[in-house]
Scaffold this motif. Structure first.
Motif, PDB file in Angstrom:
ATOM      1  N   ARG A 294       0.855  -1.182   0.000  1.00  0.00           N
ATOM      2  CA  ARG A 294       0.000   0.000   0.000  1.00  0.00           C
ATOM      3  C   ARG A 294       0.893   1.234   0.000  1.00  0.00           C
ATOM      4  O   ARG A 294       1.830   1.333   0.779  1.00  0.00           O
ATOM      5  CB  ARG A 294      -0.898   0.012   1.230  1.00  0.00           C
ATOM      6  N   ALA A 295       0.576   2.180  -0.844  1.00  0.00           N
ATOM      7  CA  ALA A 295       1.447   3.340  -0.976  1.00  0.00           C
ATOM      8  C   ALA A 295       1.152   4.423   0.044  1.00  0.00           C
ATOM      9  O   ALA A 295       1.999   5.269   0.303  1.00  0.00           O
ATOM     10  CB  ALA A 295       1.341   3.922  -2.389  1.00  0.00           C
ATOM     11  N   SER A 296      -0.051   4.445   0.612  1.00  0.00           N
ATOM     12  CA  SER A 296      -0.405   5.558   1.493  1.00  0.00           C
ATOM     13  C   SER A 296      -1.361   5.131   2.598  1.00  0.00           C
ATOM     14  O   SER A 296      -2.378   5.773   2.833  1.00  0.00           O
ATOM     15  CB  SER A 296      -1.025   6.693   0.677  1.00  0.00           C
TER      16      SER A 296
ATOM     17  N   VAL B  20      -6.497   5.083  -4.921  1.00  0.00           N
ATOM     18  CA  VAL B  20      -5.398   4.698  -4.042  1.00  0.00           C
ATOM     19  C   VAL B  20      -4.288   4.116  -4.900  1.00  0.00           C
ATOM     20  O   VAL B  20      -4.526   3.641  -6.012  1.00  0.00           O
ATOM     21  CB  VAL B  20      -5.833   3.676  -2.967  1.00  0.00           C
ATOM     22  N   TYR B  21      -3.054   4.168  -4.373  1.00  0.00           N
ATOM     23  CA  TYR B  21      -1.899   3.668  -5.107  1.00  0.00           C
ATOM     24  C   TYR B  21      -1.316   2.442  -4.414  1.00  0.00           C
ATOM     25  O   TYR B  21      -1.160   2.414  -3.190  1.00  0.00           O
ATOM     26  CB  TYR B  21      -0.814   4.743  -5.202  1.00  0.00           C
TER      27      TYR B  21
ATOM     28  N   GLY C 132       2.551   7.595  -3.180  1.00  0.00           N
ATOM     29  CA  GLY C 132       1.315   7.902  -2.467  1.00  0.00           C
ATOM     30  C   GLY C 132       1.230   9.324  -1.979  1.00  0.00           C
ATOM     31  O   GLY C 132       0.148   9.790  -1.577  1.00  0.00           O
TER      32      GLY C 132
END
Length: 755
Positions: free
Chosen positions: A408-410, A419-420, A551
């Motif tokens: 999960r980037a963020s 979401v990234y 993110g």
């Protein structure tokens, strides 16, 4: 002995470098691409004294000739350095200063039959001397010391530096010679722009005619009636063109010009060029103004195809395009380096697609003073400090790449429409697209995979979160066709060990783009992007900066009031702002939308967020304001011309604008993108929308403009400095910026965020 250096990839962009189009997946499967990790340097010889050049005689012997600064030319034959020099002129060559000595060597195209070769050295007065020699009639490994004939002497009395130093015969059979500007900081005598001086130039001579040489009639200034203009000049506006070369296949010229204090540059001249080009110095240093430092006249100047700033290196060494037959993956790549840091770069011209990204290939331990070609086109690197010569070797990788992790980037933003995921591979890969990933959703409907951006071994995958509450995980299915640069397919698909996002029910909010930034304070918006997969900023007029991480949301603004936008990011996972050179601030929370603006009119932009969950604006140091509702898009701007930004929202469901303290306006419709800006220069933000369905901009009170296409991102900004915002779009699929009334620019790649 073979040395494999440590490698790290990055891209440095400037406005006039075209980004390569992504390779097709089938191409990646079938063909080995250039992978810098497979490049090695094999030691050929050592024990040299400050070597400056390696070249060949083109006589079929396969010998390599190495120039030593003190005044010696050595021979490498069958891999062995001969003990007796080919040429000794140490008594003639003044090598007292670090940039003086024996600098250049070129063999006549007919050397096999006429035995002639040419050198450049600095004499005891500092002058640049071009001389011709002939090989010994009795020993092919020795020159005849008594055959020296001086063809041309260029006075260089004041400073010891900036002597230039390449001789090369072009495809036309003429001898080309690069000279420095005469030295001293900033070219104090303005030699490079002075056509009556031979300094700061590339000269073009016919050494097969005249008593010593003649000027080719096709030289650009040959027919100029002004007697003070030197007819030998082929190109000018160069500071210290240390090494240039011709592509032996195309005839194109590549010039490495050493910079002053800000930029190192590669200049380019196509084979069919008629000459007479001005490469800018001292008016410009690279793509930047130098004298004057701003507002310089760029007309008639040829800007570099590649450049880097002094955070990366300090003295460029021009190289060669690989045209050897041993390594197909290197074919067509131009290699050059930096003398101070040992960094090796590559660049590739791929008509009609244009230039590839400038790429750092290797971080070597060598002081790269030159490159060279063997007769067969194989490339060599000269290590000045170590006294060594290395040959380029390319050993293809046979190991399959694997997915290392999907992160999960963020964090877990609760109300984000996008979401990234950060996808890490074990090595650089290619052929990566949205179809190579799949989503596993629990309790969420309509989630889709959006854009995919990145390069090397790290990619950022944007996921549109759909509706409802639940979880999202990104996987790599067995159908993925990702491969490494050697063509090896992915080894561990399917991959199902990625991290999962928890997406809460409620509204999803798109983050709107800020007005394009002015990072150098010249009153013009820059063409610039933020690459989420790298956490790196690429700014056309300045360079690249590593600031942020996957993110992060770019929030460039003038936080210190110096008239320049600052590099900054908002990290949703922490609710923290990071401002380059200023500090970091905890303000906001996950899911907040950053809404930077100068709300108090003090000339400094304020840190602020809009929290859609409670329709509240939080402005750091000023206060909180309840304004807007779920689904609104914040549209900060100075709508009344009081030099203070106003709190405002655009409500897509109504096509209505609400401006705090001013009123509301019906302008636009559902699906429109708000593009507030000062389009008429009256000091007030104009209400405006971009309608992608018909590619039309609607500007309240001004008119409608057909500009852009479906999928384009509006990028409003004052790009020409006339105090009016320009209509402009960024096409991520084409990496193209189109600015109404100004032009189109290729800059960025898929997944980049325009800033």
């Amino acid at each position: 002995m073979k040395i494999r250096t440590a490698f790290r990839l990055f891209a440095v962009f400037c406005l006039f470098i075209v980004i390569a189009r992504p390779f097709l997946k089938t191409f990646a499967k079938a063909t080995s691409l250039f992978d810098p990790a497979n490049l090695e340097f094999e030691l050929i010889t050592s024990g040299l004294n400050q070597p400056l050049l390696i070249t060949n005689a083109g006589d079929g012997t396969g010998r390599l000739f190495v120039l030593e600064r003190a005044g010696y030319v050595r021979i490498i034959r069958n891999g062995s350095l001969l003990p007796i020099p080919f040429l000794e002129i140490h008594s003639l060559a003044n090598s007292t200063a670090s940039e003086q000595g024996l600098l250049a060597l070129a063999f006549h195209p007919s050397y096999a039959t006429n035995g002639q070769f040419y050198i450049v050295y600095t004499d005891t007065s500092g002058s640049l001397i071009l001389s011709r020699f002939t090989r010994s009639s009795g020993d092919p490994d020795r020159a005849d010391p008594g055959s020296r004939v001086t063809l041309l002497s260029i006075s260089h009395p004041t400073y010891q530096n900036h002597n230039g130093g390449t001789l090369a015969f072009g495809p036309d059979g003429y001898l080309y010679w690069s000279t420095g500007d005469g030295g001293g900081g900033g070219d104090p005598s303005n030699h490079a722009q002075d056509l009556s001086s031979l300094l700061g130039k590339i000269l073009r001579l016919n050494v097969d005619a005249g008593s010593l040489y003649s000027v080719p009639p096709s030289n650009p200034f040959f027919n100029n009636p002004n007697p003070s203009i030197r007819k030998e000049i082929w190109a000018y506006g160069l500071r210290n063109p240390w090494r240039f070369s011709f592509d032996r296949q195309t005839g194109d010229m590549y010039i490495g010009d050493v910079g002053q204090q800000a930029r190192e540059e590669i200049d380019f001249q196509p084979a069919n060029d008629a000459g007479g080009k001005n490469y800018g110095w001292r008016v410009m240093e690279g793509s930047l103004c130098y004298n004057p430092s701003s507002g310089c006249d760029q007309s008639g100047k040829v800007l570099p195809i590649a450049e880097y700033d002094h955070s990366i290196g300090c003295s460029i060494t021009g190289g060669y395009v690989y045209r050897g037959g041993q390594y197909a993956a290197l074919q067509g790549y131009y290699f050059y380096g930096d003398f101070c840091t040992g960094i090796l770069f590559s660049l590739r011209n791929n008509p009609p697609n244009g230039w590839t990204a400038v790429q750092q290939v290797a971080d070597t331990p060598y002081s790269i003073s030159s490159f060279g070609e063997g007769e067969n086109g194989e490339l060599y690197l000269v290590d000045y400090g170590g006294g060594r010569i290395f040959q380029f070797r390319y050993i293809p990788d046979t190991t399959a790449p694997v997915v290392s992790s999907i992160l999960r980037a963020s964090g877990n933003p609760s109300s984000a429409s996008n979401v990234y995921f950060s996808v890490h591979f074990s090595e650089p890969v290619t052929g990566v697209s949205a179809s190579d990933f799949s989503l596993v959703a629990g309790g969420i409907s309509g989630a889709t995979i959006g854009s995919v951006g990145g390069s090397g071994n790290i990619y950022a995958v944007m996921v549109n979160t759909g509706t409802g509450g639940g979880t999202l995980r990104l996987d790599v299915p067995a159908t993925a066709s990702i491969a490494d640069l050697s063509g090896n397919p992915l080894g561990n698909a399917p991959f199902t060990a990625g991290e999962t996002y928890n997406i809460n029910s409620g509204g999803r909010f798109d983050i709107t783009l800020n007005r394009m930034g002015d990072f150098n304070g010249d009153g013009k918006a820059e063409v610039a992007i933020f690459r989420p997969s790298e956490g790196r900023w690429y700014i056309s007029s300045i360079g690249s900066f590593q600031f942020g991480e996957a993110g992060d949301i770019p929030v460039q603004a003038d936080y210190n009031g110096d008239g320049k936008d600052d590099i900054a990011v908002f990290r949703p996972s922490e609710g923290r702002w990071y401002v380059y050179g200023i500090g970091d601030f905890r303000f906001g929370e996950a899911g907040d939308i950053p809404v930077v603006g100068d709300y108090n009119g003090d000339g400094k932009d304020d840190i602020a967020v809009f929290r859609a969950s409670n329709s509240t604006w939080y402005v750091y140091g000023i206060g909180n304001y309840l304004f807007g509702t779920v689904g609104d898009i914040p549209v900060v701007g100075d709508y009344n011309g009081d030099a203070k930004d106003d709190i405002a929202v655009f409500r897509p469901s109504e096509g209505r604008w609400y401006v705090y303290g001013i009123g509301d306006f019906r302008f636009g419709e559902s699906g429109d993108t708000p593009v507030a800006g000062d389009y008429n220069g009256d000091g007030r933000a104009d209400i405006a929308v971009f309608r992608a369905s018909n590619s039309t901009w609607y500007v309240y009170g001004i008119g409608n403009f057909l500009f852009g296409t479906v999928g384009d991102t509006p990028v409003v900004g004052d790009y020409n400095g006339d105090a009016r915002d320009d209509i402009a779009v960024f096409s991520a699929s084409k990496s193209t910026w189109s600015i109404y009334g100004i032009g189109n620019f290729l800059y960025g790649t898929v997944g980049d965020i325009p800033i």
